[in-house]
Design an enzyme around this catalytic site. Structure first.
Site, short mmCIF file in Angstrom:
data_model
loop_
_atom_site.label_atom_id
_atom_site.label_comp_id
_atom_site.label_asym_id
_atom_site.label_seq_id
_atom_site.Cartn_x
_atom_site.Cartn_y
_atom_site.Cartn_z
CG PHE A 126 16.87 34.04 49.15
CD1 PHE A 126 16.92 33.54 47.37
CD2 PHE A 126 16.02 34.61 49.57
CE1 PHE A 126 16.92 34.43 47.10
CE2 PHE A 126 15.18 35.23 48.24
CZ PHE A 126 15.88 34.81 47.22
CG ASP A 200 13.91 27.86 52.40
OD1 ASP A 200 13.68 27.23 51.41
OD2 ASP A 200 13.57 29.48 52.36
CE1 TYR A 223 10.78 32.18 43.06
CE2 TYR A 223 8.25 31.88 43.99
CZ TYR A 223 9.27 32.38 43.46
OH TYR A 223 10.59 33.47 44.99
CE LYS A 224 13.87 30.20 44.13
NZ LYS A 224 14.25 30.24 45.58
NE ARG A 370 21.48 31.88 41.05
CZ ARG A 370 20.53 31.39 41.87
NH1 ARG A 370 20.48 31.23 42.75
NH2 ARG A 370 19.90 32.03 40.91
C1 LIG Z 1 13.41 31.56 46.48
C2 LIG Z 1 13.84 31.35 47.48
C3 LIG Z 1 12.94 32.18 48.85
C4 LIG Z 1 12.14 32.99 47.71
O1 LIG Z 1 10.63 33.18 48.32
P1 LIG Z 1 9.51 34.58 48.18
O2 LIG Z 1 9.08 35.27 48.93
O3 LIG Z 1 8.88 33.44 47.05
O4 LIG Z 1 10.29 35.72 46.60
C5 LIG Z 1 12.84 31.72 49.68
N1 LIG Z 1 14.45 31.67 50.55
C6 LIG Z 1 15.07 30.63 49.28
C7 LIG Z 1 15.94 30.25 50.28
C8 LIG Z 1 14.55 30.96 48.35
O5 LIG Z 1 15.85 30.01 47.70
#
Ligand SMILES: *Cc1c(COP(=O)(O)O)cnc(C)c1O
Length: 411
Positions: A126, A200, A223-224, A370
């Protein structure tokens, strides 16, 4: 089609998690396949947030730091997240965003490997994970990043590892394809090379039963799949063996050993508390804790079994429809998280056309659609309806309508 809608309804009737759906406020007429991006609203969240606002803030006011446990929210909430990632009490701190926690984890862990100057990062990770590593390396100076290639498996990682590697940061589940890495095997490989492993877990906690195991540190968002609400506090896990050695570079007063002594110099708190920085967003913790009430009651093995069954069902139905979609997610249910992704050159308008028919997924550049399957509130019949709508949008070229071509700000 291989399975009928009535047969899907029969599967729903036998689903051990079927009553959990009632814990969520879901708008009618929508198949919500975006729980991998923003989880649905738990039914009890509004009253929980209202209580925090009206009673804890409105009536008890500043006393609530003590009486309502506000001060301890990062730890008390972290302890409730811990079982979802295979961690124990005192090992997880809830707070900040995932991005900020990645910065804390990377800058905190690098000094554990003095003399090693390389951070291994994944080109497919990400973007924020990559951006924050780039920022951390720029801030610290004298470190360099080694990227592993697209989709590199254990072999690609092996090539990148060497006695100059201090740290490896990877996601357990790929946010685009949903591919699931073998956390234990990768962690072992990284440790054999003498490096620190940071995971992560954004797309894995709540989607698969995570075991942090021998990992050194881990971060994730809530939040996911965890349904904590937009901007909900993220979390950081620090293995007990590192807790007294790892330093929080953003050394704020909430992570001080004696915050109300108001000493002029920083002294870290013991344990994971030292990763706290500043005042916590109390209202967001209230929403997250309402969601964790639900997680405390569900069996993660049942969640995983339903996730695998639903994603397999969706893939089979789309296969049967004979579309020109290319499956981007591993077919083996043991090798994926809880989402199914397809590649299509016009994936963006296809996703928009689907949303107009009540099936909500999303799109990630360059060509990935997705569909997240959150087992707590989705039904087998939803997978059926989504596959049917997807097949129809493609068969009848419904996505070609020009109003679907223009990109919205959030895709
Ligand atoms: C959703 C996600 C994030 C989100 O980071 P935020 O700081 O909450 O915006 C980071 N890394 C991964 C792999 C994600 O899927």
């Amino acid at each position: 089609m291989a399975i009928t809608r009535a047969e899907c309804q029969a599967l729903d009737a036998r689903d051990p998690l079927r009553d959990v759906r009632d814990e969520f406020a879901l708008p009618p007429g929508i198949v919500y396949l975006l729980g991998n991006s923003l989880g649905a609203l738990p039914r009890r969240t509004p009253e929980r947030v209202a209580r925090t606002v009206e009673t804890e803030w409105g009536v008890h006011m500043g006393a609530s730091w003590n009486t309502a446990g506000w001060w301890d929210l990062p730890e008390s909430t972290g302890d409730r997240i811990a079982p979802l990632i295979g961690a124990g009490p005192g090992q997880v701190l809830a707070g900040d965003s995932t991005s900020v926690n990645i910065f804390k984890a990377v800058t905190g862990a690098l000094p554990l490997r003095p003399g090693r100057r390389v951070v291994v990062s994944d080109l497919d990770n990400f973007p924020t994970d990559r951006y924050v590593v780039q920022g951390a390396v720029a801030a610290l100076g004298s470190y360099e990043i080694r990227d592993i290639g697209s989709g590199a498996g254990l072999a690609g990682l092996e090539d990148a590892l060497g006695d100059d590697v201090a740290l490896v940061l990877l996601s357990q589940v790929d946010y685009r394809t949903g591919a699931l890495r073998d956390m234990a095997a990768v962690t072992r490989q990284v440790h054999e090379a003498g490096a620190i492993m940071i995971w992560d877990l954004c797309h894995s906690a709540g989607a698969v039963p995570v075991e942090v195991g021998e990992a050194d540190l881990a971060v994730g968002c809530t939040y996911k799949y965890l349904n904590g609400g937009p901007g909900a506090p993220a979390y950081i896990y620090v293995a007990p063996r590192h807790q007294e050695a790892v330093r929080n570079v953003i050394s704020g007063w909430h992570g001080h050993a004696a915050p109300f002594a108001f000493e002029p110099d920083y002294r870290p708190a013991t344990g994971v508390r030292r990763f706290a920085t500043g005042s916590p967003p109390v209202l967001s913790y209230a929403a997250l804790n309402a969601s964790l009430d639900i997680w405390e009651r569900v069996d993660l093995r049942e969640v995983r079994a339903k996730s695998q069954a639903m994603t397999s069902l969706f893939i089979e139905l789309v296969d049967d429809a004979g579309t020109d979609l290319v499956l981007a997610t591993p077919r083996d249910p043991e090798r994926r998280g809880s989402q199914v992704s397809y590649r299509h050159p016009d994936g963006y308008p296809v996703v928009r056309a689907l949303a107009d028919r009540g099936v909500v997924g999303d799109f990630r550049e360059p060509d990935v659609m997705r569909f997240g399957f959150a087992p707590l509130y989705l039904r087998y019949v939803d997978a059926y309806d989504a596959a049917t709508a997807l097949a129809e949008v493609l068969r009848e070229d419904l996505w070609r309508d020009e109003r679907y071509a223009r990109r919205l700000t959030v895709t």
